[in-house]
Design a protein around this motif. Structure first.
Motif, PDB file in Angstrom:
ATOM      1  N   MET A 110       0.854  -1.184   0.000  1.00 52.86           N
ATOM      2  CA  MET A 110       0.000   0.000   0.000  1.00 52.86           C
ATOM      3  C   MET A 110       0.889   1.233   0.000  1.00 52.86           C
ATOM      4  SD  MET A 110      -2.844  -1.041   2.880  1.00 52.86           S
ATOM      5  CE  MET A 110      -3.547  -2.698   2.978  1.00 52.86           C
ATOM      6  N   ALA A 111       0.551   2.192  -0.842  1.00 53.53           N
ATOM      7  CA  ALA A 111       1.299   3.449  -0.906  1.00 53.53           C
ATOM      8  C   ALA A 111       0.336   4.595  -0.659  1.00 53.53           C
ATOM      9  CB  ALA A 111       1.981   3.603  -2.265  1.00 53.53           C
ATOM     10  N   VAL A 112       0.866   5.690  -0.106  1.00 49.88           N
ATOM     11  CA  VAL A 112      -0.022   6.799   0.243  1.00 49.88           C
ATOM     12  C   VAL A 112       0.658   8.136  -0.007  1.00 49.88           C
ATOM     13  CG1 VAL A 112       0.704   6.720   2.674  1.00 49.88           C
ATOM     14  CG2 VAL A 112      -1.467   7.810   2.063  1.00 49.88           C
ATOM     15  N   HIS A 113      -0.094   9.051  -0.561  1.00 43.84           N
ATOM     16  CA  HIS A 113       0.296  10.453  -0.674  1.00 43.84           C
ATOM     17  C   HIS A 113      -0.540  11.211   0.345  1.00 43.84           C
ATOM     18  CE1 HIS A 113      -0.280  14.604  -1.989  1.00 43.84           C
ATOM     19  NE2 HIS A 113       0.835  14.510  -2.672  1.00 43.84           N
ATOM     20  N   LEU A 168       7.487   9.786  -5.667  1.00 40.12           N
ATOM     21  CA  LEU A 168       7.888   8.880  -4.591  1.00 40.12           C
ATOM     22  C   LEU A 168       6.820   7.824  -4.315  1.00 40.12           C
ATOM     23  CD1 LEU A 168       9.469  11.449  -2.081  1.00 40.12           C
ATOM     24  CD2 LEU A 168      10.669   9.858  -3.589  1.00 40.12           C
ATOM     25  N   VAL A 169       5.556   8.170  -4.547  1.00 42.19           N
ATOM     26  CA  VAL A 169       4.467   7.210  -4.372  1.00 42.19           C
ATOM     27  C   VAL A 169       4.404   6.238  -5.551  1.00 42.19           C
ATOM     28  CG1 VAL A 169       1.953   6.953  -4.272  1.00 42.19           C
ATOM     29  CG2 VAL A 169       3.073   8.699  -2.896  1.00 42.19           C
ATOM     30  N   LEU A 170       4.443   6.777  -6.758  1.00 41.11           N
ATOM     31  CA  LEU A 170       4.260   5.938  -7.944  1.00 41.11           C
ATOM     32  C   LEU A 170       5.403   4.955  -8.162  1.00 41.11           C
ATOM     33  CD1 LEU A 170       2.764   8.366 -10.627  1.00 41.11           C
ATOM     34  CD2 LEU A 170       1.627   7.053  -8.859  1.00 41.11           C
ATOM     35  N   VAL A 171       6.603   5.332  -7.782  1.00 42.33           N
ATOM     36  CA  VAL A 171       7.750   4.446  -8.025  1.00 42.33           C
ATOM     37  C   VAL A 171       7.625   3.147  -7.233  1.00 42.33           C
ATOM     38  CG1 VAL A 171       9.280   5.276  -6.174  1.00 42.33           C
ATOM     39  CG2 VAL A 171      10.267   4.468  -8.344  1.00 42.33           C
ATOM     40  N   GLN A 172       6.807   3.145  -6.175  1.00 41.81           N
ATOM     41  CA  GLN A 172       6.608   1.927  -5.388  1.00 41.81           C
ATOM     42  C   GLN A 172       5.779   0.886  -6.140  1.00 41.81           C
ATOM     43  OE1 GLN A 172       5.496   2.801  -1.175  1.00 41.81           O
ATOM     44  NE2 GLN A 172       5.723   4.947  -1.777  1.00 41.81           N
ATOM     45  N   PRO A 214      -0.078  -2.084  -5.391  1.00 34.10           N
ATOM     46  CA  PRO A 214      -1.412  -2.443  -5.906  1.00 34.10           C
ATOM     47  C   PRO A 214      -2.527  -1.525  -5.407  1.00 34.10           C
ATOM     48  CG  PRO A 214      -0.267  -4.381  -5.056  1.00 34.10           C
ATOM     49  CD  PRO A 214       0.518  -3.188  -4.610  1.00 34.10           C
ATOM     50  N   LEU A 215      -2.315  -0.917  -4.215  1.00 30.05           N
ATOM     51  CA  LEU A 215      -3.323  -0.036  -3.631  1.00 30.05           C
ATOM     52  C   LEU A 215      -2.651   1.287  -3.275  1.00 30.05           C
ATOM     53  CD1 LEU A 215      -6.142   0.554  -2.430  1.00 30.05           C
ATOM     54  CD2 LEU A 215      -5.388  -0.567  -0.323  1.00 30.05           C
ATOM     55  N   VAL A 216      -3.181   2.386  -3.825  1.00 32.35           N
ATOM     56  CA  VAL A 216      -2.567   3.702  -3.641  1.00 32.35           C
ATOM     57  C   VAL A 216      -3.624   4.697  -3.173  1.00 32.35           C
ATOM     58  CG1 VAL A 216      -1.305   5.595  -4.737  1.00 32.35           C
ATOM     59  CG2 VAL A 216      -0.874   3.238  -5.450  1.00 32.35           C
ATOM     60  N   PHE A 217      -3.258   5.489  -2.166  1.00 32.06           N
ATOM     61  CA  PHE A 217      -4.126   6.540  -1.647  1.00 32.06           C
ATOM     62  C   PHE A 217      -3.521   7.905  -1.982  1.00 32.06           C
ATOM     63  CE2 PHE A 217      -4.844   2.871   1.015  1.00 32.06           C
ATOM     64  CZ  PHE A 217      -6.217   2.854   1.205  1.00 32.06           C
ATOM     65  N   LEU A 248      -7.033   2.774  -6.875  1.00 29.41           N
ATOM     66  CA  LEU A 248      -6.769   4.131  -6.398  1.00 29.41           C
ATOM     67  C   LEU A 248      -7.886   4.596  -5.480  1.00 29.41           C
ATOM     68  CD1 LEU A 248      -5.667   5.933  -9.703  1.00 29.41           C
ATOM     69  CD2 LEU A 248      -4.220   4.771  -8.024  1.00 29.41           C
ATOM     70  N   CYS A 249      -7.507   5.206  -4.362  1.00 32.77           N
ATOM     71  CA  CYS A 249      -8.450   5.882  -3.470  1.00 32.77           C
ATOM     72  C   CYS A 249      -8.027   7.343  -3.395  1.00 32.77           C
ATOM     73  CB  CYS A 249      -8.442   5.258  -2.079  1.00 32.77           C
ATOM     74  SG  CYS A 249      -9.068   3.570  -2.032  1.00 32.77           S
ATOM     75  N   ILE A 250      -8.885   8.235  -3.872  1.00 35.28           N
ATOM     76  CA  ILE A 250      -8.505   9.637  -4.025  1.00 35.28           C
ATOM     77  C   ILE A 250      -9.409  10.515  -3.180  1.00 35.28           C
ATOM     78  CG2 ILE A 250      -8.173  11.515  -5.682  1.00 35.28           C
ATOM     79  CD1 ILE A 250      -8.007   9.232  -7.830  1.00 35.28           C
ATOM     80  N   VAL A 251      -8.834  11.148  -2.171  1.00 37.47           N
ATOM     81  CA  VAL A 251      -9.553  12.118  -1.349  1.00 37.47           C
ATOM     82  C   VAL A 251      -9.406  13.481  -2.010  1.00 37.47           C
ATOM     83  CG1 VAL A 251      -9.703  13.246   0.895  1.00 37.47           C
ATOM     84  CG2 VAL A 251      -9.097  10.817   0.761  1.00 37.47           C
ATOM     85  N   SER A 252     -10.521  14.118  -2.327  1.00 37.97           N
ATOM     86  CA  SER A 252     -10.440  15.432  -2.974  1.00 37.97           C
ATOM     87  C   SER A 252     -11.739  16.189  -2.778  1.00 37.97           C
ATOM     88  CB  SER A 252     -10.149  15.285  -4.479  1.00 37.97           C
ATOM     89  OG  SER A 252     -10.076  16.556  -5.104  1.00 37.97           O
ATOM     90  N   HIS A 253     -11.624  17.523  -2.703  1.00 38.62           N
ATOM     91  CA  HIS A 253     -12.826  18.360  -2.702  1.00 38.62           C
ATOM     92  C   HIS A 253     -12.974  19.093  -4.030  1.00 38.62           C
ATOM     93  CE1 HIS A 253      -9.616  21.095  -1.332  1.00 38.62           C
ATOM     94  NE2 HIS A 253     -10.319  22.051  -1.880  1.00 38.62           N
TER      95      HIS A 253
END
Length: 291
Positions: free
Chosen positions: A67-70, A132-136, A139-142, A173-178
């Motif tokens: 799991m990777a997270v921004h 730095l997130v994408l290079v990992q 399978p699951l990215v926030f 992808l899980c994307i938190v955004s307003h």
């Protein structure tokens, strides 16, 4: 991939997150997570990542390193060149890592490598963290407010890059955004949170039809427009707009012909996430459609 069931998160006596109905994230899902400030969005992300204590069940076949997270706020050394920050965090040399080289090129980041972090613009700082997130290649990215604080043009460029990078990939992808227009580009599922509770979760087109109808026509909110559209079903909308629900083609045609005849500018949409979420939360809180 991930099944969340009966999860509770408390901060002291405050119930920060309460998930009663099971949520399931599958490989390749693109999930937009929306809600007002304090709705529980960041708590939700941290809970799945195992960064908060919780009661309930989060079942996944993924290991933590998959799991990777921004995160919304990141802190890097201002004393080092960006190149050395990247190599130190990733424990690799840029010249020996082809994926990292591709990402640096893809995000037009070459000119930033020898700058100090403090010298980067807001958009460049976000690109650094995204790389730095994408290079990992997880399978699951926030992504937590990945474009927060950036101007419109920079936000659009970053989102276009993300859309292009993940095209045809099975990454979840899980994307938190307003910024709702960004989510319309990238996601196929929407999770709506309100005061730590799940308002609804599902396919964004199905949710739109559920809460808005087949299409929505919006016009400026003026007394004249309110009078002209008084005979049509109205939805809850941002204060500057009147939103008209079109349940079928004939209603849409009638409204469009009326507005054209009256020389009123209007916009038609079948995927307006902002209006959909406003009406979903309104129904969740006990309201209904306007007369």
């Amino acid at each position: 991939m991930v099944i969340i069931n009966q999860v509770r998160v408390r901060y002291g006596n405050q119930l920060a997150l309460s998930i009663d109905t099971p949520l399931s994230f599958k490989a390749g899902d693109r999930i937009g997570i929306i809600g007002s400030n304090g709705a529980g969005k960041s708590t939700f992300v941290k809970t799945i990542l195992g960064l908060t204590n919780y009661q309930g069940s989060i079942a996944t076949d993924l290991k933590p390193e998959e799991m990777a997270v921004h995160m919304q706020h990141n802190h890097y050394s201002n004393a080092m060149a960006v190149k050395h920050i990247m190599e130190s965090i990733l424990n690799t040399k840029i010249k020996k890592n082809e994926i990292l080289q591709d990402l640096i090129s893809f995000f037009d980041f070459e000119e930033c490598l020898h700058k100090k972090y403090s010298a980067l613009s807001g958009g460049q700082k976000q690109r650094l963290t995204i790389i730095l997130v994408l290079v990992q290649d997880a399978p699951l990215v926030f992504f937590d407010e990945v474009t927060s604080g950036l101007d419109f043009e920079t936000r659009q460029k970053l989102m276009s890059k993300l859309v292009e990078w993940y095209r045809n990939k099975t990454t979840t992808l899980c994307i938190v955004s307003h910024y709702y227009e960004e989510l319309e580009q990238l996601v196929n599922n929407i999770l709506i949170l309100e005061k730590g509770q799940v308002v609804d979760f599902g396919d964004k087109d199905e949710l739109f039809r559920k809460y808005c109808g087949k299409t929505v026509i919006t016009v400026d909110n003026t007394p004249e427009n309110e009078e002209i559209t008084k005979n049509f079903l109205k939805l809850e909308a941002p204060g500057h707009l009147i939103a008209l629900s079109c349940q079928n083609d004939q209603t849409e045609k009638d409204i469009a012909e009326l507005l054209i005849r009256k020389d009123i500018n209007f916009r038609r949409s079948n995927n307006n996430i902002e209006i959909m979420s406003i009406n979903a939360k309104n129904k969740f809180n006990g309201g209904g459609k306007r007369d």
